[in-house]
Design a protein around this motif. Structure first.
Motif, PDB file in Angstrom:
ATOM      1  N   LEU A   1      -0.259 -12.805  -3.765  1.00 27.16           N
ATOM      2  CA  LEU A   1      -1.557 -13.815  -4.420  1.00 27.16           C
ATOM      3  C   LEU A   1      -1.936 -14.982  -3.553  1.00 27.16           C
ATOM      4  N   GLU A   2      -0.588 -15.644  -3.033  1.00 23.48           N
ATOM      5  CA  GLU A   2      -1.270 -16.765  -2.105  1.00 23.48           C
ATOM      6  C   GLU A   2      -1.689 -16.678  -0.820  1.00 23.48           C
ATOM      7  N   ASN A   3      -1.729 -15.486   0.142  1.00 25.00           N
ATOM      8  CA  ASN A   3      -2.499 -14.697   0.929  1.00 25.00           C
ATOM      9  C   ASN A   3      -3.585 -14.050   1.167  1.00 25.00           C
ATOM     10  N   ASP A   4      -4.346 -14.363   2.291  1.00 26.94           N
ATOM     11  CA  ASP A   4      -5.667 -13.360   2.664  1.00 26.94           C
ATOM     12  C   ASP A   4      -4.411 -11.828   3.128  1.00 26.94           C
ATOM     13  N   VAL A   5      -4.005 -11.046   2.675  1.00 26.49           N
ATOM     14  CA  VAL A   5      -3.736  -9.976   3.625  1.00 26.49           C
ATOM     15  C   VAL A   5      -4.009  -8.714   3.024  1.00 26.49           C
ATOM     16  N   LYS A   6      -4.865  -8.762   2.200  1.00 23.02           N
ATOM     17  CA  LYS A   6      -5.174  -7.320   1.982  1.00 23.02           C
ATOM     18  C   LYS A   6      -5.845  -6.272   3.332  1.00 23.02           C
ATOM     19  N   ILE A   7      -5.717  -5.294   3.398  1.00 25.92           N
ATOM     20  CA  ILE A   7      -6.420  -4.342   3.838  1.00 25.92           C
ATOM     21  C   ILE A   7      -8.493  -5.159   4.051  1.00 25.92           C
ATOM     22  N   ALA A   8      -8.295  -4.594   2.740  1.00 24.21           N
ATOM     23  CA  ALA A   8     -10.358  -5.061   2.376  1.00 24.21           C
ATOM     24  C   ALA A   8     -10.508  -6.336   2.943  1.00 24.21           C
ATOM     25  N   SER A   9      -9.642  -7.112   3.432  1.00 24.10           N
ATOM     26  CA  SER A   9     -10.288  -8.205   4.629  1.00 24.10           C
ATOM     27  C   SER A   9     -10.745  -7.724   6.185  1.00 24.10           C
ATOM     28  N   ARG A  10     -10.258  -6.506   6.203  1.00 29.25           N
ATOM     29  CA  ARG A  10     -10.226  -6.277   7.890  1.00 29.25           C
ATOM     30  C   ARG A  10     -10.733  -5.182   7.840  1.00 29.25           C
ATOM     31  N   GLY A  11     -10.948  -4.284   6.494  1.00 25.85           N
ATOM     32  CA  GLY A  11     -11.439  -2.132   7.046  1.00 25.85           C
ATOM     33  C   GLY A  11     -11.680  -2.240   5.840  1.00 25.85           C
TER      34      GLY A  11
ATOM     35  N   SER B   1     -10.156   0.895   2.726  1.00 23.26           N
ATOM     36  CA  SER B   1      -8.989   1.733   2.194  1.00 23.26           C
ATOM     37  C   SER B   1      -8.894   3.418   3.087  1.00 23.26           C
ATOM     38  N   PRO B   2      -7.749   3.449   3.740  1.00 21.62           N
ATOM     39  CA  PRO B   2      -7.114   4.453   4.566  1.00 21.62           C
ATOM     40  C   PRO B   2      -7.356   5.614   3.452  1.00 21.62           C
ATOM     41  N   VAL B   3      -7.601   5.121   2.244  1.00 16.16           N
ATOM     42  CA  VAL B   3      -7.045   7.140   1.610  1.00 16.16           C
ATOM     43  C   VAL B   3      -8.710   7.328   0.839  1.00 16.16           C
ATOM     44  N   PRO B   4      -9.158   8.200   1.589  1.00 11.54           N
ATOM     45  CA  PRO B   4     -11.083   8.866   1.128  1.00 11.54           C
ATOM     46  C   PRO B   4     -10.999   8.746  -0.947  1.00 11.54           C
ATOM     47  N   GLY B   5     -12.006   7.931  -0.929  1.00 10.39           N
ATOM     48  CA  GLY B   5     -11.835   8.234  -2.446  1.00 10.39           C
ATOM     49  C   GLY B   5     -11.115   7.941  -3.151  1.00 10.39           C
ATOM     50  N   TYR B   6     -10.432   6.971  -2.410  1.00  7.56           N
ATOM     51  CA  TYR B   6     -10.112   5.655  -3.584  1.00  7.56           C
ATOM     52  C   TYR B   6      -9.802   4.722  -2.546  1.00  7.56           C
ATOM     53  N   PRO B   7     -10.887   3.829  -2.822  1.00  9.93           N
ATOM     54  CA  PRO B   7     -11.377   2.597  -2.585  1.00  9.93           C
ATOM     55  C   PRO B   7     -10.044   1.121  -3.055  1.00  9.93           C
ATOM     56  N   ASN B   8      -8.775   1.845  -4.423  1.00 11.57           N
ATOM     57  CA  ASN B   8      -8.656   0.637  -4.470  1.00 11.57           C
ATOM     58  C   ASN B   8      -7.675   0.298  -3.873  1.00 11.57           C
ATOM     59  N   TYR B   9      -7.107   1.356  -2.915  1.00 13.90           N
ATOM     60  CA  TYR B   9      -6.731   0.826  -1.652  1.00 13.90           C
ATOM     61  C   TYR B   9      -6.693   0.204  -0.929  1.00 13.90           C
ATOM     62  N   ALA B  10      -7.834   0.322  -0.573  1.00 16.99           N
ATOM     63  CA  ALA B  10      -7.840  -1.263  -0.042  1.00 16.99           C
ATOM     64  C   ALA B  10      -7.649  -2.824  -0.520  1.00 16.99           C
ATOM     65  N   ASN B  11      -6.688  -2.613  -1.958  1.00 16.00           N
ATOM     66  CA  ASN B  11      -6.439  -3.947  -1.994  1.00 16.00           C
ATOM     67  C   ASN B  11      -4.380  -4.353  -1.603  1.00 16.00           C
ATOM     68  N   ALA B  12      -3.892  -3.215  -1.140  1.00 13.95           N
ATOM     69  CA  ALA B  12      -3.000  -2.906  -0.599  1.00 13.95           C
ATOM     70  C   ALA B  12      -2.066  -3.683   0.220  1.00 13.95           C
ATOM     71  N   MET B  13      -1.508  -4.100   1.040  1.00 20.19           N
ATOM     72  CA  MET B  13      -1.518  -5.390   2.146  1.00 20.19           C
ATOM     73  C   MET B  13      -1.494  -3.931   3.337  1.00 20.19           C
ATOM     74  N   ASN B  14      -1.721  -5.290   4.204  1.00 21.54           N
ATOM     75  CA  ASN B  14      -2.293  -4.353   5.301  1.00 21.54           C
ATOM     76  C   ASN B  14      -1.000  -5.044   6.924  1.00 21.54           C
ATOM     77  N   LEU B  15       0.119  -3.860   7.006  1.00 22.05           N
ATOM     78  CA  LEU B  15       1.386  -4.023   7.814  1.00 22.05           C
ATOM     79  C   LEU B  15       0.797  -4.092   9.197  1.00 22.05           C
TER      80      LEU B  15
END
Length: 314
Positions: free
Chosen positions: A193-203, A205-219
């Motif tokens: 919640l306190e850091n800009d670490v979403k996948i969406a900030s850099r690209g 979703s890695p799961v086509p058809g499921y855009p919400n997965y872009a909200n997961a943390m980017n390892l």
């Protein structure tokens, strides 16, 4: 050595097992079956039937979605491990959680953290929504345990050890529970919640058809890997006396990197190398090392796309 010299002891010189004979001489012995540690051969552990618990059972609630006292929770945890032992379980893999953790962590967010006063605390109306009412009760049970100085993960691991059950701590490297409603989800971490670490900030979703997965943390981000590693360092130190192994679970969610990230394999390799180095240091004075396990999907193409070069990582 003389022909009538007896073997008086065995030890390892470096990685080479040696027999010490009664005349003081050394004789090379057969290689250790598993490893040489603290001067002796160590046999490989046998894990038997393995049971994985995601950890929700560490926070029992009533049939009407009410919390229970710390002592009731303690007794329930021990009783359930007793049942595992009677069923013939050989290894308990106890889940630590993912972002919200099942012990009073100082490196991540404990299970009760959104009950506590902060800008991120959830109001009663949100907790009591139909989706979250049972999680509200579990968070209250967690708070009762932590306030009483009880660690539910340790309770379970210690009880398992008392039955001769081998024990892992299992850590999910990613989760997808919160990706659809991350602001108000009870199991979203403060770090997220306190850091800009979403996948969406850099690209994407890695799961086509499921855009919400872009909200997961980017390892792929240094900060995310450091956060995950700090939790694992904390947990392996905390439970070093009651575990046989630590498992990194890559199967709960395969949303680890933006779609097509070319650096994904290098990122996972760096992360596992750092964890391996940490465990090697922790194991330096242990006769039986804490082993490192990775849990991955059975689909080679899927695992590779998310940074899992399994052959190399094993």
């Amino acid at each position: 050595p003389s022909s009538d010299a007896a073997v008086v002891s065995k030890h390892c010189l470096g990685d080479v097992p040696q027999r010490v004979l009664s005349d003081g001489s050394l004789q090379e012995d057969a290689p250790c079956a598993f490893r040489c540690a603290a001067g002796t051969c160590v046999d490989p552990p046998l894990f038997g039937l393995q049971l994985h618990s995601d950890g929700d059972r560490l926070f029992p609630i009533t049939a009407t979605d009410m919390p229970v006292s710390a002592q009731q929770a303690h007794d329930t945890i021990e009783s359930e491990v007793d049942t595992m032992a009677s069923a013939g379980v050989g290894t308990l893999k106890m889940g630590l959680g993912t972002d919200v953790l099942h012990y009073p962590s100082t490196k991540g967010s404990p299970r009760d953290w959104r009950l506590l006063p902060s800008v991120w605390a959830l109001d009663t109306a949100t907790w009591m929504s139909s989706s979250y009412v049972s999680m509200y009760a579990q968070a209250q049970t967690a708070h009762a345990l932590f306030s009483a100085g009880m660690d539910p993960v340790r309770i379970a691991l210690s009880r398992a050890r008392s039955h001769g059950i081998r024990t892992f701590i299992s850590y999910r490297i990613a989760d997808g529970h919160f990706v659809g409603s991350w602001k108000n989800y009870p199991l979203t971490a403060q770090f997220y919640l306190e850091n800009d670490v979403k996948i969406a900030s850099r690209g994407l979703s890695p799961v086509p058809g499921y855009p919400n997965y872009a909200n997961a943390m980017n390892l792929g981000l240094d900060a995310v890997r450091a956060y995950r590693l700090a939790i694992l360092q904390e947990a392996t130190t905390r439970y070093a006396d009651v575990i046989d192994a630590v498992e990194i679970d890559f199967t709960r969610s395969l949303a680890l990197f933006p779609l097509g990230d070319p650096g994904s394999v290098a990122s996972v390799n760096r992360f596992l190398d750092e964890l391996r180095a940490w465990l090697d240091a922790l194991n330096a004075d242990r006769a039986m090392p804490i082993l490192l396990s990775i849990r991955v999907s059975g689909d080679r193409d899927v695992t590779r796309s998310q940074g899992l070069d399994v052959a190399r990582q094993i």
